[in-house]
Design an enzyme around this catalytic site. Structure first.
Site, PDB file in Angstrom:
ATOM      1  N   CYS A  86      26.816  50.387  -4.872  1.00 42.49           N
ATOM      2  CA  CYS A  86      25.489  50.643  -4.314  1.00 42.49           C
ATOM      3  C   CYS A  86      25.446  50.294  -2.826  1.00 42.49           C
ATOM      4  O   CYS A  86      26.284  49.539  -2.326  1.00 42.49           O
ATOM      5  CB  CYS A  86      24.414  49.861  -5.073  1.00 42.49           C
ATOM      6  SG  CYS A  86      24.782  48.121  -5.358  1.00 42.49           S
ATOM      7  N   CYS A 120      25.757  44.549  -4.346  1.00 43.10           N
ATOM      8  CA  CYS A 120      25.703  45.712  -3.459  1.00 43.10           C
ATOM      9  C   CYS A 120      26.344  45.380  -2.113  1.00 43.10           C
ATOM     10  O   CYS A 120      26.336  44.224  -1.668  1.00 43.10           O
ATOM     11  CB  CYS A 120      24.253  46.149  -3.250  1.00 43.10           C
ATOM     12  SG  CYS A 120      23.516  46.972  -4.674  1.00 43.10           S
TER      13      CYS A 120
END
Length: 300
Positions: free
Chosen positions: A201, A119
């Protein structure tokens, strides 16, 4: 020639003449022969005349070599069987009509190339590939699509096959504008781009070319595929870096109408949007290398 016969000719000078029936048979036979030659020579060449360049030379060897190199450099991908990767890649387009490729054709390859990107570490880009790749070469923990296995395998390559044969077409391949959009290369990049965006993300960055008339182009891969496949439940913010074309350009390109269009699309998808002008891309890269440099505290 069946049912064709020679007929004697009366007169002082005997000779051999073909009957009308024999002449007709001979003429038909010649026409058939010409047709066979045309079909054998002209038609195969016609099939190869797509508007785009043919498959990159040594395509199979290049894909295999890139796979081996990538898995050696990235320990987390050493479990990948590169021969299986090539077989799946080849199976996506070999013997299939090069204008009728689907995302499903690439699914076996997608499964073999599954890769987790951390992420906050995804960098998307549009119309500014070289600088994006220079950035991830310096900031090694950031990833463009071409820094993943599947993107690395296909970067800057062209490929297509011949319908109903096991051959790779090295003469020409379909151009996505002039011939068809469902060609092997376009469908591949659409498929991997969608998956890359879906996996993103937290904070996702995108590098955009501020020197173009359309800084954000909704018809680009970023604008037509990646933007619409960011997952609101996983992505908090999309941060755009607008790269200026020269030092004399001091405009606030984050106010450009196309950037506002991008902001509107993202906001409607319940994702936050932020934008940053990068006035000096050369200084930007230097500060990525040496963030403690005192000159990096000023706006770049």
């Amino acid at each position: 020639m069946a049912n064709c016969e020679f007929s004697p000719v009366s007169g002082d000078k005997p000779c051999c003449r073909l009957s009308r029936r024999a002449q007709l048979c001979l003429g038909v036979s010649i026409l058939v022969l010409i047709l066979v030659v045309v079909l054998a020579v002209v038609v195969p060449r016609w099939r190869q005349q797509w508007s785009g360049p043919g498959t990159t030379k040594r395509f199979p060897e290049t894909v295999l070599a890139r796979c081996v190199k990538y898995t050696e450099i990235h320990p987390e991908m050493r479990h990948v069987d590169c021969q299986s990767v090539w077989d799946a890649f080849k199976g996506a387009f070999i013997s299939k009509h090069p204008c009728n490729i689907t995302e499903e054709d690439y699914q076996p390859l997608m499964k073999l190339g599954t890769q987790t990107v951390p992420c906050n570490k995804i960098l998307l880009w549009s119309r500014i590939k070289d600088l994006a790749h220079q950035f991830t070469q310096v900031q090694r923990d950031m990833f463009t699509l071409e820094d993943t296995l599947l993107g690395y395998l296909a970067d800057d390559l062209t490929w297509c096959g011949e319908f109903n044969t096991s051959k790779i077409n090295y003469q020409s391949c379909p151009d996505w504008r002039k011939d068809c959009s469902n060609n092997p290369v376009s469908v591949f990049w659409k498929t991997v781009s969608r998956r890359f965006a879906e996996a993103a993300c937290d904070v996702v960055h995108v590098m955009l070319n501020g020197s173009r008339s359309k800084i954000f182009d909704k018809n680009s891969t970023f604008g037509s595929v990646e933007v619409h496949n960011l997952q609101p439940e996983k992505v908090q913010t999309l941060e755009a870096w607008v790269i200026h074309g020269g030092r004399e350009d001091s405009r606030d390109l984050c106010q450009d109408p196309t950037i506002k269009e991008l902001e509107s699309i993202i906001s409607k998808r319940n994702i936050q949007f932020s934008c940053k002008n990068i006035y000096r891309p050369d200084k930007f890269l230097q500060c990525v290398k040496n963030p403690e440099d005192s000159s990096c505290t000023s706006e770049i």
